[in-house]
Design an enzyme around this catalytic site. Structure first.
Site, mmCIF file in Angstrom:
data_model
loop_
_atom_site.group_PDB
_atom_site.id
_atom_site.type_symbol
_atom_site.label_atom_id
_atom_site.label_comp_id
_atom_site.label_asym_id
_atom_site.label_seq_id
_atom_site.Cartn_x
_atom_site.Cartn_y
_atom_site.Cartn_z
ATOM 1 C CE LYS A 59 -3.746 -2.475 2.221
ATOM 2 N NZ LYS A 59 -4.405 -2.917 3.460
ATOM 3 C CD GLN A 87 -3.337 -4.501 6.664
ATOM 4 O OE1 GLN A 87 -3.201 -3.537 5.929
ATOM 5 N NE2 GLN A 87 -4.043 -5.561 6.310
ATOM 6 C CG ASP A 89 -9.346 -0.034 5.054
ATOM 7 O OD1 ASP A 89 -9.209 -0.355 3.857
ATOM 8 O OD2 ASP A 89 -8.625 -0.480 5.969
#
Ligand code: NAD
Length: 297
Positions: free
Chosen positions: A54, A98, A121
């Site tokens: 990412k 994460q 997200d």
């Protein structure tokens, strides 16, 4: 093999080039550089490689990215404090924590603590609620990537029988929701299957579009699909892992066997995976744009 292979890696490249252009424009016109922070707690190797990918992609697109790696024993209170700090940081437009987090940290609490305006997200309940209502919001990256794969491959979803396997909060549930919305890449008739589904094959065999997100290596074979189906394989499974050798990545679908019957199919790797990261970049750009609009309004 008769199927068209839907190459997510190539479609992702096209979208990334579009994002890089938009990032440049935002810098030139408003002097805003989109900023993303990724927060990793612990040393899970898969999470480490996702986070590294990412940050690397962000750098390639001109997005300022910051990688924060915290020890596995970081307390929930400390993590919440760090999130609160980035909520206030004007150079950071997107915050990604994460998952999974270590067991002593309440994931829901941490996701809830992220400012919904920085929730790139798309996991915050505010964004989930807006998505369900069909309002403008950050869409979760994997489901959004699947929609883009379908539309950029010219797959018609309107009126299609879409069968999804898996009901997780990050893939199955949101993709089901998006596909039934009255919107582009939606308007489908959706069936959501899971571990308690009585006759899975009955459902998969009547799918026009089959989306598999179960995390079970090659569970879908040729006998499970009809001729001409479009298959999106979300699964990522490491098989044949040995102490010395590298594992092979396979999806939830037996690619060769199903490709012989399908009209189109995504490979693993190189299908959904690259799209997930790309949509994260798209959301970060959107977050930066919205922050810019707030500044000027
Ligand atoms: P999860 O484990 O949270 O959910 C799996 C779901 O599949 C569950 O709802 C379960 O009910 C269902 N399921 C499992 N086995 C089944 C079976 N035999 N029959 C019917 N239903 C079954 O997983 P997840 O987070 O949604 O991820 C699913 C897979 O997708 C994993 O392999 C994951 O690694 C992969 N994934 C890939 C990406 C990507 O970007 N490529 C992103 C997210 C997840």
């Amino acid at each position: 093999m008769s199927a068209t292979v839907i190459r997510g890696s190539e479609i992702a490249q096209t979208i990334r080039a579009e994002i890089a252009e938009e990032v440049k424009k935002l810098q030139q016109e408003q002097q805003i550089t989109p900023g993303l922070v990724t927060i990793l707690v612990g040393e899970d190797p898969a999470s480490q490689s996702y986070v590294a990918a990412k940050n690397k992609t962000a750098g390639q697109l001109g997005i300022h990215s910051k990688q924060l790696t915290l020890p596995a024993e970081t307390s929930e209170a400390d993590l919440l404090e760090i999130v609160a700090r980035y909520n206030q940081d004007e150079t950071i437009h997107g915050i990604l924590v994460q998952l999974p987090l270590p067991r002593h940290i309440d994931e829901g609490k941490v996701l809830f603590a992220i400012d919904p305006a920085k929730d790139v997200d798309g996991f915050h309940p505010v964004n989930v609620g807006k998505m369900v209502l069909g309002e403008q919001c950050f869409l979760p990256c994997t489901p959004h990537g699947i929609l883009e794969l379908l539309s950029r491959s010219g797959v018609e979803t309107s009126g299609a029988e879409v069968v999804i396997i898996g009901r997780s909060n990050i893939v199955g549930k949101p993709v089901a929701n998006l596909m039934l919305q009255k919107r582009d890449s939606g308007n489908a008739t959706v069936t959501l299957c899971h571990t308690r589904t009585r006759d899975l094959q009955f459902h998969t065999r009547r799918a026009d579009i089959l989306i598999v997100a179960a995390g079970v290596a090659q569970m879908i074979g040729a006998e499970d699909v009809k001729e001409g189906v479009v298959v999106i394989d979300v699964g990522v499974n490491r098989v044949g892992e040995t102490a010395s050798g590298k594992a092979k990545l396979v999806g939830d679908v037996d690619f060769e066997a199903v490709a012989a019957k399908a009209a189109a199919i995504t490979p693993v790797p190189g299908g959904v995976g690259p799209m997930t990261i790309t949509m994260l970049m798209k959301n970060t750009l959107q977050a930066a744009r919205q922050a810019g609009e707030l500044q000027t309004s």
